[in-house]
Design a protein around this motif. Structure first.
Motif, PDB file in Angstrom:
ATOM      1  N   THR A 289      23.883  25.309  39.763  1.00  0.00           N
ATOM      2  CA  THR A 289      23.529  25.832  38.447  1.00  0.00           C
ATOM      3  C   THR A 289      24.801  25.912  37.623  1.00  0.00           C
ATOM      4  OG1 THR A 289      21.786  27.190  39.434  1.00  0.00           O
ATOM      5  CG2 THR A 289      22.471  27.746  37.191  1.00  0.00           C
ATOM      6  N   LEU A 290      24.895  25.111  36.581  1.00  0.00           N
ATOM      7  CA  LEU A 290      26.108  25.083  35.765  1.00  0.00           C
ATOM      8  C   LEU A 290      26.088  26.174  34.709  1.00  0.00           C
ATOM      9  CD1 LEU A 290      26.392  21.232  35.158  1.00  0.00           C
ATOM     10  CD2 LEU A 290      27.693  22.614  36.800  1.00  0.00           C
ATOM     11  N   SER A 291      27.220  26.803  34.522  1.00  0.00           N
ATOM     12  CA  SER A 291      27.356  27.792  33.461  1.00  0.00           C
ATOM     13  C   SER A 291      28.658  27.534  32.720  1.00  0.00           C
ATOM     14  CB  SER A 291      27.359  29.214  34.047  1.00  0.00           C
ATOM     15  OG  SER A 291      27.506  30.178  33.016  1.00  0.00           O
ATOM     16  N   GLY A 292      28.561  27.347  31.413  1.00  0.00           N
ATOM     17  CA  GLY A 292      29.758  27.175  30.593  1.00  0.00           C
ATOM     18  C   GLY A 292      30.343  28.523  30.261  1.00  0.00           C
ATOM     19  N   MET A 293      31.344  28.929  30.977  1.00  0.00           N
ATOM     20  CA  MET A 293      31.869  30.303  30.889  1.00  0.00           C
ATOM     21  C   MET A 293      33.104  30.344  29.992  1.00  0.00           C
ATOM     22  SD  MET A 293      31.162  31.224  34.918  1.00  0.00           S
ATOM     23  CE  MET A 293      31.507  29.586  35.554  1.00  0.00           C
ATOM     24  N   THR A 294      32.959  30.996  28.850  1.00  0.00           N
ATOM     25  CA  THR A 294      34.024  31.039  27.852  1.00  0.00           C
ATOM     26  C   THR A 294      34.978  32.197  28.086  1.00  0.00           C
ATOM     27  OG1 THR A 294      32.477  30.082  26.249  1.00  0.00           O
ATOM     28  CG2 THR A 294      34.492  31.045  25.370  1.00  0.00           C
ATOM     29  N   LEU A 295      34.479  33.294  28.632  1.00  0.00           N
ATOM     30  CA  LEU A 295      35.290  34.495  28.825  1.00  0.00           C
ATOM     31  C   LEU A 295      35.360  34.862  30.307  1.00  0.00           C
ATOM     32  CD1 LEU A 295      33.834  36.676  25.915  1.00  0.00           C
ATOM     33  CD2 LEU A 295      35.945  35.328  25.888  1.00  0.00           C
ATOM     34  N   PRO A 296      36.463  35.483  30.732  1.00  0.00           N
ATOM     35  CA  PRO A 296      36.572  35.908  32.134  1.00  0.00           C
ATOM     36  C   PRO A 296      35.433  36.819  32.571  1.00  0.00           C
ATOM     37  CG  PRO A 296      38.714  36.001  31.068  1.00  0.00           C
ATOM     38  CD  PRO A 296      37.718  35.715  29.983  1.00  0.00           C
ATOM     39  N   GLU A 297      34.950  37.662  31.662  1.00  0.00           N
ATOM     40  CA  GLU A 297      33.860  38.557  32.033  1.00  0.00           C
ATOM     41  C   GLU A 297      32.563  37.797  32.308  1.00  0.00           C
ATOM     42  OE1 GLU A 297      34.923  39.711  27.661  1.00  0.00           O
ATOM     43  OE2 GLU A 297      35.970  38.994  29.457  1.00  0.00           O
ATOM     44  N   HIS A 298      32.386  36.646  31.636  1.00  0.00           N
ATOM     45  CA  HIS A 298      31.237  35.789  31.957  1.00  0.00           C
ATOM     46  C   HIS A 298      31.331  35.314  33.403  1.00  0.00           C
ATOM     47  CE1 HIS A 298      31.049  34.507  27.423  1.00  0.00           C
ATOM     48  NE2 HIS A 298      30.617  35.733  27.620  1.00  0.00           N
ATOM     49  N   LEU A 299      32.506  34.875  33.777  1.00  0.00           N
ATOM     50  CA  LEU A 299      32.725  34.384  35.136  1.00  0.00           C
ATOM     51  C   LEU A 299      32.466  35.475  36.163  1.00  0.00           C
ATOM     52  CD1 LEU A 299      33.740  32.281  37.175  1.00  0.00           C
ATOM     53  CD2 LEU A 299      36.081  32.992  36.630  1.00  0.00           C
ATOM     54  N   GLU A 300      32.979  36.670  35.911  1.00  0.00           N
ATOM     55  CA  GLU A 300      32.811  37.768  36.876  1.00  0.00           C
ATOM     56  C   GLU A 300      31.340  38.141  37.031  1.00  0.00           C
ATOM     57  OE1 GLU A 300      34.989  38.844  38.878  1.00  0.00           O
ATOM     58  OE2 GLU A 300      36.676  37.762  37.994  1.00  0.00           O
ATOM     59  N   ASP A 301      30.621  38.189  35.928  1.00  0.00           N
ATOM     60  CA  ASP A 301      29.203  38.518  35.984  1.00  0.00           C
ATOM     61  C   ASP A 301      28.445  37.462  36.779  1.00  0.00           C
ATOM     62  OD1 ASP A 301      26.883  40.109  35.230  1.00  0.00           O
ATOM     63  OD2 ASP A 301      26.360  38.508  33.848  1.00  0.00           O
ATOM     64  N   ASN A 302      28.793  36.196  36.563  1.00  0.00           N
ATOM     65  CA  ASN A 302      28.116  35.110  37.280  1.00  0.00           C
ATOM     66  C   ASN A 302      28.446  35.117  38.770  1.00  0.00           C
ATOM     67  OD1 ASN A 302      27.077  34.371  34.827  1.00  0.00           O
ATOM     68  ND2 ASN A 302      28.336  32.545  34.589  1.00  0.00           N
ATOM     69  N   ILE A 303      29.687  35.442  39.094  1.00  0.00           N
ATOM     70  CA  ILE A 303      30.069  35.524  40.504  1.00  0.00           C
ATOM     71  C   ILE A 303      29.256  36.617  41.199  1.00  0.00           C
ATOM     72  CG2 ILE A 303      31.931  36.197  42.081  1.00  0.00           C
ATOM     73  CD1 ILE A 303      33.869  34.736  40.175  1.00  0.00           C
ATOM     74  N   ARG A 304      29.090  37.750  40.526  1.00  0.00           N
ATOM     75  CA  ARG A 304      28.273  38.828  41.103  1.00  0.00           C
ATOM     76  C   ARG A 304      26.837  38.360  41.337  1.00  0.00           C
ATOM     77  NH1 ARG A 304      31.351  42.037  37.530  1.00  0.00           N
ATOM     78  NH2 ARG A 304      29.770  41.836  35.899  1.00  0.00           N
ATOM     79  N   THR A 305      26.310  37.605  40.379  1.00  0.00           N
ATOM     80  CA  THR A 305      24.933  37.132  40.481  1.00  0.00           C
ATOM     81  C   THR A 305      24.734  36.204  41.679  1.00  0.00           C
ATOM     82  OG1 THR A 305      24.566  37.304  38.094  1.00  0.00           O
ATOM     83  CG2 THR A 305      23.127  35.792  39.307  1.00  0.00           C
ATOM     84  N   PHE A 306      25.698  35.324  41.926  1.00  0.00           N
ATOM     85  CA  PHE A 306      25.533  34.289  42.947  1.00  0.00           C
ATOM     86  C   PHE A 306      26.176  34.626  44.285  1.00  0.00           C
ATOM     87  CE2 PHE A 306      24.539  31.842  39.146  1.00  0.00           C
ATOM     88  CZ  PHE A 306      23.453  31.104  39.580  1.00  0.00           C
TER      89      PHE A 306
END
Length: 432
Positions: A289-306
């Motif tokens: 599942t690709l996510s275009g992550m612009t901000l570090p907080e986007h990345l952290e939230d996605n890491i928690r999800t997966f």
């Protein structure tokens, strides 16, 4: 097998069937010891091989920028995000020749250079739109290897295929060239990304042999964009699915207050983006599942999800169904801000106009989210400058009737402006 029988098959089960978790060395999270639980994202096995890929992939089309109106990447921030992704096991990086005006591949090559080449996966694409001759194919491919500082691509795609570009790709023998590169070891897996109707997808799948395919899929587009049918075609053909636009260009992360209220009531500690990503990840034939992550907080939230990924429950699927009903009442334009429609021949700022309009439609705040900002546009950039040439609509992956949407938006703007002017005139006359 007819469609009804197919929908009952074990491959699809339901729109949101349970997922088999695959960690790097384990087939079930239940069998992991405490030592194994290192905060790595869940992985999925590629077909029946020992190869596993992270269920979350890093899309490199919307990297942080030094200036939001220019393509230059904020490399200091983006490098830290890449390092954090690698630390969490998010080691699938999806780029393409035109992303960030050609700078995305260069950045990916530099950012990953310090890591062992077998510790990450690069996915990049060749866009038939940019090709004129067969010689251009080799030129572009060799340039990509140079920019990415590698001698092979893990997952290579023919980019943005549709009913217009597929015949062009065939006439230029793009597939045949790339297949030869695969035989030579410079491509490990060959696939395509797709933007069109399921009927066109079925044609592409039937005419060539593919290792994987990338499609647009999210809980809005499951029916609206006919993503369900696309997913079913690929699943039936045994082709693993990589998903793009799971957040629909971030619109599913910034929903209306009503939609957000529904999600908060169901689980106050989870973001709207997490709901959308879990929807996609809960489909069993989704590989990445690709996510275009612009901000570090986007990345952290996605890491928690997966991390230790949990498929949606039946109750959670009902919550999303409720959100879908609320979302369809907004009247927003189904634009994902991909910018394929640009540049406009007469200078209309199409994605920006749609973005502002959608922000207003999903927030209800016309003055601050749209009216005041749109009023400051140069006349040539406004929706009213559209000459209805149709060039943008032909390039739109969402098949939006862009001229019609621009006309609708400007008509609403003018009506509101006239109403505001009338009310202000009435007030000033009263005060006088």
């Amino acid at each position: 097998m007819n469609r009804r029988d197919f929908l009952k098959s074990a491959l699809t089960i339901a729109a949101l069937a349970p997922v088999t978790h695959i960690a790097a060395a384990e087939s079930s999270t239940k069998s992991r010891s405490p030592k194994d639980q290192t905060g790595k994202v869940t992985r999925r096995r590629y077909k029946n091989t020992s190869l596993t890929l992270p269920l979350l992939g890093f899309g490199m089309m919307r990297l942080p920028r030094l200036n939001p109106d220019k393509p230059e990447i904020d490399e200091a921030v983006a490098r830290k995000m890449v390092d954090r992704a690698m630390e969490a096991g998010v080691n699938y990086f999806d780029t393409a020749y035109p992303y960030h005006d050609g700078q995305s591949e260069i950045f990916v090559g530099k950012a990953l250079k310090k890591y062992p080449r077998n510790s990450y996966f690069i996915a990049t694409k060749m866009w038939p739109q940019l090709l004129k001759t067969e010689a251009d194919i080799d030129r572009m491919f060799q340039h990509q290897l140079q920019k990415l500082q590698t001698d092979y691509i893990d997952f290579y795609l023919i980019h943005a295929l549709d009913k217009r570009l597929w015949p062009k790709a065939k006439s230029l023998k793009v597939y045949e060239y790339l297949l030869n590169q695969k035989k030579a070891g410079r491509i490990r897996h060959l696939g395509f990304s797709f933007h069109d109707e399921p009927e066109v997808l079925a044609e592409i799948v039937g005419e060539r042999s593919w290792d994987f395919a990338q499609i647009q899929l999210n809980y809005v587009d499951w029916e609206l964009y006919r993503s369900r049918e696309q997913y079913e075609i690929l699943t039936k053909a045994g082709i693993p699915v990589v998903v793009m636009e799971p957040l629909r260009g971030s619109s599913l992360a910034t929903l209306t207050p009503r939609c957000l209220e529904i999600f908060r009531k169901a689980n106050p500690g989870v973001s709207a983006a997490s709901w959308a990503l879990r929807y996609v990840g809960s489909l069993p034939n989704v590989l990445v599942t690709l996510s275009g992550m612009t901000l570090p907080e986007h990345l952290e939230d996605n890491i928690r999800t997966f991390t230790d990924f949990q498929p949606l429950s039946s109750a959670e699927r009902e919550t999303i169904a409720e959100v879908i009903r609320a979302y369809h009442n907004t009247g927003a334009v189904p634009c994902t801000n991909c910018k394929y429609c640009m540049p406009c021949p007469v200078g209309v700022e199409i994605p920006r106009i749609f973005g502002l309009y959608n922000s207003y439609k999903t927030s209800g705040d016309y003055r601050r989210r749209f009216g005041r900002i749109y009023a400051e546009f140069e006349p040539d950039a406004m929706a009213s400058a559209c000459v209805n040439c149709g060039a943008c609509a032909k390039k739109c992956p969402q098949h939006i009737n862009i001229p019609a949407e621009l006309k609708k938006i400007h008509t609403e703007y003018e009506a509101r402006t006239q109403k505001t002017a009338y009310l202000w005139k009435d007030v000033t006359e009263y005060l006088a």
